[in-house]
Enzyme design. Structure first.
Site, PDB file in Angstrom:
ATOM      1  N   ARG A  31      -0.166  -9.797   4.544  1.00  0.00           N
ATOM      2  CA  ARG A  31      -0.605 -10.310   3.245  1.00  0.00           C
ATOM      3  C   ARG A  31      -2.181 -10.491   3.362  1.00  0.00           C
ATOM      4  O   ARG A  31      -2.840 -10.901   4.238  1.00  0.00           O
ATOM      5  CB  ARG A  31      -0.012 -11.547   2.871  1.00  0.00           C
ATOM      6  CG  ARG A  31       1.669 -11.445   2.687  1.00  0.00           C
ATOM      7  CD  ARG A  31       1.647 -10.738   1.261  1.00  0.00           C
ATOM      8  NE  ARG A  31       3.295 -10.633   0.895  1.00  0.00           N
ATOM      9  CZ  ARG A  31       3.867  -9.333   1.053  1.00  0.00           C
ATOM     10  NH1 ARG A  31       3.386  -8.280   1.794  1.00  0.00           N
ATOM     11  NH2 ARG A  31       5.196  -9.263   0.785  1.00  0.00           N
ATOM     12  N   HIS A  71      -1.468  -1.027  -1.562  1.00  0.00           N
ATOM     13  CA  HIS A  71      -0.301  -1.969  -1.321  1.00  0.00           C
ATOM     14  C   HIS A  71       0.992  -0.869  -1.276  1.00  0.00           C
ATOM     15  O   HIS A  71       2.057  -1.053  -1.849  1.00  0.00           O
ATOM     16  CB  HIS A  71      -0.100  -2.974  -1.902  1.00  0.00           C
ATOM     17  CG  HIS A  71       1.026  -3.897  -1.445  1.00  0.00           C
ATOM     18  ND1 HIS A  71       0.811  -5.426  -1.811  1.00  0.00           N
ATOM     19  CD2 HIS A  71       2.103  -4.080  -0.334  1.00  0.00           C
ATOM     20  CE1 HIS A  71       1.691  -5.961  -1.024  1.00  0.00           C
ATOM     21  NE2 HIS A  71       2.296  -5.226  -0.237  1.00  0.00           N
TER      22      HIS A  71
END
Length: 352
Positions: free
Chosen positions: A265, A313
């Protein structure tokens, strides 16, 4: 033998292709898998679980969708992948017992729903953590190799049609790679880097051995360890405990020229501190698939930094993801029905 009379009403609350709905039913016949493809937002591409936001239900369709969701013992997916929708159905449906989030980091979605303690205790939450381990580990390998082989320099010379003097590249089998977080993604990273000949260190809280890891590093010793490795791969979830774990203090301690890859993350790495470390050469290269705020702001220096590879991402996205998650759901449904522990259960205190 499992009790075939024990049925579980599972509602598909996000888009899932019909062939995969049937696969789930074949894998676990005790599921009554309820779905209405006309009521969920259509996918725009592979594993687009939230669906097309331009697809808006009529008031009658929304009422029908909510009634279907509220009839569930179990939900496949948070409805429309919207925390507010999860909060609504948790209040409306006291019979809801389990929700599988389609995201590996689904704990953050559960936290955002703001559920009360009764709801958090009543409903089990699981994630797809580990399903994405292979693709993310491949990106981590790609990122470290890009740094080791000086990909930006190669591309710059190619565009300029420059044939320079030969120069030395780093070799994976001469490198020590520190994997920060040895969960499902981290274990896959360790396996792949080890297969390519690297020495693998990995941070741990439990101390449990992991295949391919040569040295376990207590997380409390991270600052000392980063000064002894050639690459750092972060795979951790985004929690209060991991927020800016790799920050100024850790980046001040690294071996100069270290390669950093993040497939966990974005909040695990302090981007401001990383940019400073890139500018002064402490970090030689960074391959980032995740960022503190997404989409990455056009103002971010990371976009144009000569030693950064930006990936939007997307490293985990795979056309096989939908099937892998469907199979995970069917397997966990079997575990749920048989009273066995499910995988990747969300900690409703830390929310990971």
């Amino acid at each position: 033998m499992p009790d075939t009379n024990n049925r579980l009403r599972a509602v598909v609350a996000v888009p899932l292709p019909e062939q995969l709905c049937r696969l789930v039913e074949d894998l676990e016949p005790r599921l009554e898998l309820v779905r209405d493809h006309a009521l969920v937002r259509p996918m725009r591409g592979p594993a687009d679980w939230s669906g097309d936001p331009a697809h808006v239900r009529t008031p009658a369709e929304q009422t029908e969708f909510d009634a279907m969701v509220d009839s569930a013992d179990v939900l496949f997916g948070i409805p429309d992948v919207e925390p507010a929708a999860l909060a609504r159905t948790a209040r409306a449906n006291p019979g809801l017992r389990w929700v599988m989030t389609t995201a590996a980091g689904g704990g953050s979605q559960v936290k955002a729903a703001g559920l009360d303690r009764e709801q958090l205790d009543r409903i089990a939450f699981t994630t797809s953590a580990g399903v994405h381990g292979g693709p993310l580990a491949e990106f981590a390998v790609f990122g470290v190799l890009a740094g080791a082989k000086h990909l930006p320099r190669l591309l710059d010379d190619q565009r300029a049609k420059v044939w320079p003097e030969r120069w030395e590249m780093r070799q994976l089998d001469e490198m020590t790679v520190l994997v920060v977080g040895l969960g499902g993604i981290g274990a896959e990273c360790a396996r792949r880097f080890s297969a390519l000949g690297a020495r693998i260190w990995g941070t741990t809280r439990s101390g449990a051995p992991v295949e391919g890891v040569d040295r376990l590093v207590p997380i409390e010793e991270l600052e000392a360890a980063v000064g002894l490795v050639d690459a750092i791969v972060t795979t951790l979830p985004g929690t209060e405990a991991t927020h800016h774990l790799v920050g100024e203090r850790i980046l001040r301690a690294v071996r100069p020229g270290v390669i950093v890859a993040n497939v966990g993350r974005g909040t695990v790495i302090d981007e401001a501190a990383l940019i400073t470390a890139l500018d002064d050469g402490r970090v030689g290269f960074a391959a980032l698939d995740v960022f503190e705020s997404e989409p990455l702001s056009v103002e971010s220096p990371l976009w144009s930094h000569p030693s950064v590879l930006v990936s939007p991402h997307t490293a985990a996205l795979s056309r096989k993801e939908e099937e892998r998650i469907a199979r995970r759901f069917a397997d966990d449904a079997s575990r749920f029905l048989d009273g066995l522990p499910m995988r990747s259960v969300v900690d409703t205190v830390e929310f990971y």
